[in-house]
Scaffold this motif. Structure first.
Motif, PDB file in Angstrom:
ATOM      1  N   UNK A  64      11.128  -0.879  -3.905  1.00 27.10           N
ATOM      2  CA  UNK A  64      10.113  -1.933  -3.839  1.00 27.10           C
ATOM      3  C   UNK A  64      10.633  -3.124  -3.038  1.00 27.10           C
ATOM      4  N   UNK A  65      11.897  -3.466  -3.235  1.00 24.70           N
ATOM      5  CA  UNK A  65      12.469  -4.595  -2.504  1.00 24.70           C
ATOM      6  C   UNK A  65      12.408  -4.355  -1.001  1.00 24.70           C
ATOM      7  N   UNK A  66      12.731  -3.131  -0.584  1.00 29.50           N
ATOM      8  CA  UNK A  66      12.670  -2.806   0.839  1.00 29.50           C
ATOM      9  C   UNK A  66      11.256  -2.898   1.379  1.00 29.50           C
ATOM     10  N   UNK A  67      10.288  -2.447   0.588  1.00 29.12           N
ATOM     11  CA  UNK A  67       8.890  -2.509   1.023  1.00 29.12           C
ATOM     12  C   UNK A  67       8.419  -3.948   1.158  1.00 29.12           C
ATOM     13  N   UNK A  68       8.826  -4.796   0.222  1.00 34.99           N
ATOM     14  CA  UNK A  68       8.455  -6.216   0.279  1.00 34.99           C
ATOM     15  C   UNK A  68       9.092  -6.880   1.490  1.00 34.99           C
TER      16      UNK A  68
ATOM     17  N   UNK B 147       6.833  -8.076   8.709  1.00 33.50           N
ATOM     18  CA  UNK B 147       5.646  -7.817   9.529  1.00 33.50           C
ATOM     19  C   UNK B 147       4.751  -9.056   9.597  1.00 33.50           C
ATOM     20  N   UNK B 148       4.579  -9.748   8.483  1.00 33.16           N
ATOM     21  CA  UNK B 148       3.784 -10.978   8.462  1.00 33.16           C
ATOM     22  C   UNK B 148       4.406 -12.038   9.358  1.00 33.16           C
ATOM     23  N   UNK B 149       5.733 -12.162   9.293  1.00 35.99           N
ATOM     24  CA  UNK B 149       6.432 -13.158  10.112  1.00 35.99           C
ATOM     25  C   UNK B 149       6.268 -12.848  11.595  1.00 35.99           C
TER      26      UNK B 149
ATOM     27  N   UNK C  95       0.836  -1.209   0.000  1.00 34.89           N
ATOM     28  CA  UNK C  95       0.000   0.000   0.000  1.00 34.89           C
ATOM     29  C   UNK C  95       0.869   1.256   0.000  1.00 34.89           C
ATOM     30  N   UNK C  96       2.045   1.136   0.586  1.00 35.80           N
ATOM     31  CA  UNK C  96       3.018   2.231   0.572  1.00 35.80           C
ATOM     32  C   UNK C  96       4.394   1.661   0.231  1.00 35.80           C
ATOM     33  N   UNK C  97       5.253   2.532  -0.229  1.00 30.02           N
ATOM     34  CA  UNK C  97       6.614   2.118  -0.591  1.00 30.02           C
ATOM     35  C   UNK C  97       7.551   3.309  -0.379  1.00 30.02           C
TER      36      UNK C  97
END
Length: 231
Positions: free
Chosen positions: A208-212, A218-220, A190-192
């Motif tokens: 983008x890599x940093x956002x991913x 965060x999911x982990x 949603x943000x990058x």
């Protein structure tokens, strides 16, 4: 890269000098008298080849060749070349070609490695500089665009469109990322973060890599907290 170019130039210079040598050289037949085997500091087998021959009315023996081949054997006859003014120095067309091919091969290898490193540096260095000196904006993702007019390894890359507000000028800034082949995580963003050159806003890097990575982290963490509470 320069080392590779130097080897290539050296190879062609060596080729020219050997061509000049053979154009004015005389030939004679040499006989392999002995082949000595020894081990180098690494324990690898090395060989020295010694020949004898007649040239300019003189007999020469115990003359070492500049190369060795596994097909060589004692008593084998070879055609060697020499200058009439220095008949004790001989060459063969096999060893000169081998040296030329080795120089060109090493030059091509070093040049290729240097070119790859230069390309990597050209791509990575500006990105790292922007992440260090640029102004970071937390941009809002507006769209994921498939570049159907571009094909890389049979796939169409995707670009992330996003925007952020310049708090100094109040203007809205629009950004587009570089092409990305793996789009499996893009639709979760949603943000990058976007790093903008403060002197030239047209120079920016959409991370983008940093956002991913942040999203995956965060999911982990969420799963870890959820699993700990479930116990």
């Amino acid at each position: 890269l320069l080392i590779g170019i130097g080897f290539i130039i050296g190879g062609f210079a060596y080729r020219k000098s050997t061509n000049d040598f053979f154009e004015s050289a005389n030939s004679t037949t040499a006989t392999i008298d002995r082949i000595e085997r020894y081990r180098d500091s690494d324990g690898e087998s090395e060989y020295d080849v010694f020949v004898s021959y007649e040239a300019e009315g003189q007999y020469f023996d115990d003359i070492e060749l500049d190369f060795y081949s596994s097909s060589m054997y004692q008593g084998q006859q070879l055609t060697v070349y020499y200058q009439s003014t220095r008949p004790n120095i001989i060459r063969t067309k096999v060893d000169t070609f081998f040296i030329f091919a080795m120089l060109i091969g090493m030059g091509g290898l070093f040049a290729f490695i240097g070119l790859i490193l230069s390309i990597i540096g050209f791509v990575i260095k500006p990105k790292q500089e922007l992440k260090t000196t640029g102004i970071c904006y937390n941009a809002t993702v507006t769209d994921i665009i498939e570049q159907k007019n571009v094909t890389v390894n049979g796939q169409h890359p995707y670009c992330v469109d996003c925007f952020a507000h310049n708090h100094r000028t109040g203007q809205q800034m629009l950004f587009r990322s570089k092409g990305i082949l793996d789009n499996s995580m893009l639709h979760n963003l949603t943000t990058v973060p976007v790093y903008v050159d403060p002197k030239n806003p047209k120079k920016y890097y959409v991370d983008v890599d940093g956002a991913i990575e942040d999203f995956a982290s965060a999911i982990a963490q969420f799963r870890e907290i959820y699993n700990s509470r479930a116990k």
